[in-house]
Design a protein around this motif. Structure first.
Motif, PDB file in Angstrom:
ATOM      1  N   ALA A 144      23.433  85.699  53.747  1.00  0.00           N
ATOM      2  CA  ALA A 144      23.022  86.971  54.343  1.00  0.00           C
ATOM      3  C   ALA A 144      21.944  87.646  53.519  1.00  0.00           C
ATOM      4  O   ALA A 144      20.999  88.234  54.065  1.00  0.00           O
ATOM      5  N   SER A 145      22.045  87.576  52.204  1.00  0.00           N
ATOM      6  CA  SER A 145      21.029  88.207  51.360  1.00  0.00           C
ATOM      7  C   SER A 145      19.663  87.573  51.570  1.00  0.00           C
ATOM      8  O   SER A 145      18.629  88.233  51.444  1.00  0.00           O
ATOM      9  N   ALA A 146      19.660  86.289  51.926  1.00  0.00           N
ATOM     10  CA  ALA A 146      18.392  85.581  52.113  1.00  0.00           C
ATOM     11  C   ALA A 146      17.839  85.729  53.527  1.00  0.00           C
ATOM     12  O   ALA A 146      16.621  85.736  53.721  1.00  0.00           O
ATOM     13  N   PHE A 147      18.722  85.874  54.542  1.00  0.00           N
ATOM     14  CA  PHE A 147      18.264  85.767  55.926  1.00  0.00           C
ATOM     15  C   PHE A 147      18.464  87.004  56.793  1.00  0.00           C
ATOM     16  O   PHE A 147      17.798  87.146  57.810  1.00  0.00           O
ATOM     17  N   ASP A 148      19.376  87.897  56.446  1.00  0.00           N
ATOM     18  CA  ASP A 148      19.692  89.004  57.349  1.00  0.00           C
ATOM     19  C   ASP A 148      18.617  90.083  57.476  1.00  0.00           C
ATOM     20  O   ASP A 148      18.497  90.690  58.542  1.00  0.00           O
ATOM     21  N   PRO A 149      17.858  90.391  56.437  1.00  0.00           N
ATOM     22  CA  PRO A 149      16.875  91.469  56.578  1.00  0.00           C
ATOM     23  C   PRO A 149      15.940  91.255  57.773  1.00  0.00           C
ATOM     24  O   PRO A 149      15.351  90.188  57.938  1.00  0.00           O
ATOM     25  N   GLY A 150      15.851  92.275  58.631  1.00  0.00           N
ATOM     26  CA  GLY A 150      14.977  92.227  59.791  1.00  0.00           C
ATOM     27  C   GLY A 150      15.591  91.599  61.024  1.00  0.00           C
ATOM     28  O   GLY A 150      14.976  91.632  62.098  1.00  0.00           O
ATOM     29  N   ARG A 151      16.801  91.044  60.921  1.00  0.00           N
ATOM     30  CA  ARG A 151      17.436  90.419  62.080  1.00  0.00           C
ATOM     31  C   ARG A 151      18.254  91.438  62.873  1.00  0.00           C
ATOM     32  O   ARG A 151      18.839  92.353  62.309  1.00  0.00           O
ATOM     33  N   ALA A 152      18.302  91.230  64.194  1.00  0.00           N
ATOM     34  CA  ALA A 152      19.175  92.043  65.037  1.00  0.00           C
ATOM     35  C   ALA A 152      20.625  91.767  64.663  1.00  0.00           C
ATOM     36  O   ALA A 152      20.962  90.666  64.199  1.00  0.00           O
ATOM     37  N   PRO A 153      21.519  92.747  64.852  1.00  0.00           N
ATOM     38  CA  PRO A 153      22.910  92.574  64.420  1.00  0.00           C
ATOM     39  C   PRO A 153      23.563  91.299  64.931  1.00  0.00           C
ATOM     40  O   PRO A 153      24.281  90.619  64.190  1.00  0.00           O
ATOM     41  N   GLY A 154      23.322  90.929  66.174  1.00  0.00           N
ATOM     42  CA  GLY A 154      23.977  89.746  66.726  1.00  0.00           C
ATOM     43  C   GLY A 154      23.407  88.431  66.255  1.00  0.00           C
ATOM     44  O   GLY A 154      23.973  87.369  66.552  1.00  0.00           O
ATOM     45  N   ARG A 155      22.298  88.464  65.517  1.00  0.00           N
ATOM     46  CA  ARG A 155      21.648  87.229  65.075  1.00  0.00           C
ATOM     47  C   ARG A 155      21.609  87.124  63.557  1.00  0.00           C
ATOM     48  O   ARG A 155      20.810  86.387  62.996  1.00  0.00           O
TER      49      ARG A 155
END
Length: 511
Positions: A177-188
């Protein structure tokens, strides 16, 4: 004992994988008076039929079931391999490869293309991953797609948190999550991979096979019959374009509706053999280009308890990095090896700390990627011989390069690399073949069937399987293909009810 072939039924289903089973289940629920015959070319491996091989107790019995799934050229436990260049042509237990015709000169081909021939099809061997498609993966002309996916989850008994509480699950997820979550919509954002599994009261994990999809409703339906070892040779079509039944061996079975759910190679093959040769038949072949890597989790304590759960030791669970339009890949992160083997350095890794990463790309769809069928040559089963025409485009190579970058990001976040760089698997290795009888909103030559999966120009003929998916989907496709099967089965059930009501009103015979 093999049942005698029926003379006529309301519905014939060809193929017993997850989508064929879904048709049988929905018809049993919505049109229980309809007579349904399901024909499968391969043997029944288990009782109940269609059980996932991971649920078979004992290694010897499991290997025997896998070998019986491998068609006319079985390879499990055989040495040497009957196939050339095994480093390129992956031989996975329970599957069999095309013996030839898998790569045309000057093309990439699909050297790792594989099939399973058994009751349950590849659904008796699959990984159970059931992510929902997002963004460009979705089928825009189906307004009820989400409700159909809900129903597919019911049939497959999908658990969205199958490894909740496993020792390393939170570690893996938080690092990704620390690597990929920034900028993603909650469901993705990074999340657990939904899996088609359930737990017994004793806590053991049970993997969904088509037996679960059939369920007691289908097995207890007196109007449903399953016929293993019964290959269908032709779909019978009238001169005015209406399905009339199928030919099983040298026996004709009359039917009002026929569903062909025989996989992405054999479904278009059967239509071709039957004279149903639409312009898009066999075209838009889509295998997901795939890159894989592995790491050893860093800075994690040994797990306090280790317990086997149906073939996976539940220490790190299965994580999912969903597809987005900006990052058009699907990432699957799961435990690879729970045994204390010194894969990295001299220290023995704690069980469950070896994690595999797989990134799947959506294919750049093109009509020239296709399965062609011969009018003169036959395959091992006496059907029109298939040959593969398949090329990775510049866009595909760019997508794979970007996926390798993303998988290295994930690996760096998780731990120590095992190996120097990600491996790009041979084309066909995904086993997620799509598009060869693709769905479309209109009969414009670019699709084989409409939104209910009924084949254009042939009343009463339906197709099912991953091959119906028309989008460049990157995620595991089974949930989506079962959802499409639900829509098709509902359509047949509604038509049966209406036709029977009309026949009763006029005093006619429904047969």
């Amino acid at each position: 004992m093999t049942r005698p072939c029926p003379e006529s039924v309301d519905v014939v289903i060809v193929g017993s994988g997850p989508t064929g089973a879904a048709y049988a289940r929905i018809l049993s629920e919505r049109a229980p008076d309809a007579t349904v015959a399901l024909f499968e070319a391969g043997p029944a491996l288990t009782d109940p039929p269609g059980m996932h091989v991971k649920n078979i107790a004992g290694d010897d019995a499991r290997r025997a079931a896998q070998r019986r799934s491998e068609g006319l050229r079985p390879h499990t436990s055989l040495t040497p391999s009957p196939y050339a260049d095994p480093a390129r042509r992956l031989q996975r237990p329970g599957t069999h490869l095309l013996p030839d015709g898998y790569q045309a000169p000057g093309e990439d081909g699909l050297p790792a293309l594989a099939m399973s021939t058994n009751v349950g099809g590849m659904g008796a061997h699959w990984t159970g991953a059931c992510p929902r498609p997002g963004y460009g993966e979705r089928i825009a002309f189906l307004p009820d797609l989400d409700e159909l996916l809900d129903e597919a989850e019911r049939l497959l008994e999908v658990d969205r948190h199958p490894f909740a509480g496993a020792p390393y699950t939170d570690v893996v997820r938080s690092r990704l999550a620390s690597a990929f979550d920034p900028g993603r919509a909650p469901g993705r954002r990074v999340q657990p991979m939904p899996l088609a599994v359930h737990r017994r009261p004793d806590g053991a994990l049970v993997w969904t096979g088509p037996d679960v999809v059939f369920g007691p409703t289908t097995r207890n339906n007196p109007n449903f019959r399953l016929y293993p070892d019964s290959p269908v040779r032709r779909v019978l079509v009238s001169s005015d374009g209406r399905v009339e039944g199928v030919r099983v061996g040298d026996h004709d079975v009359r039917a009002r509706f026929v569903v062909v759910a025989a996989d992405a190679v054999r479904t278009p093959q059967l239509l071709f053999a039957s004279g149903v040769r639409l312009p898009a038949l066999g075209r838009y072949l889509n295998d997901q280009p795939q890159t894989v890597f592995a790491v050893r989790l860093r800075d994690v304590p040994p797990p306090a308890d280790i317990s086997e759960t149906g073939g996976i030791v539940g220490q790190s669970g299965v994580g999912w990095v969903p597809y987005t339009d900006e990052k058009p890949f699907h990432g699957q992160v799961m435990q690879l090896d729970a045994s204390p083997i010194p894969l990295v350095g001299d220290d023995e890794p704690a069980p469950g700390t070896i994690v595999g990463l797989g990134w799947f790309c959506g294919k750049d769809l093109q009509a020239s990627d296709r399965i062609a069928f011969s009018d003169t040559e036959l395959d091992d089963y006496g059907m029109p011989k298939p040959s593969i025409h398949y090329t990775l485009t510049e866009r595909d190579h760019a997508s794979l390069a970007a996926a390798r970058t993303e998988i290295m990001r994930a690996a760096s976040a998780l731990g120590e690399f095992i190996g120097d760089r990600p491996l790009v698997l041979a084309p066909g290795a995904s086993l997620h073949y799509q598009g060869t009888t693709r769905m479309g909103p209109a009969d414009d030559g670019t699709s084989v069937c409409g939104p209910t999966s009924e084949v254009w120009g042939v009343t009463g003929l339906y197709v099912a399987g991953n091959n119906v998916i028309p989008t460049p989907i990157a995620c595991n496709p089974t949930l989506t293909s079962v959802a499409l099967a639900v829509a098709g089965a509902r359509d047949i059930a509604s038509r049966l009810v209406l036709e029977n009501a009309a026949s009763a009103a006029t005093g006619g015979d429904r047969a």
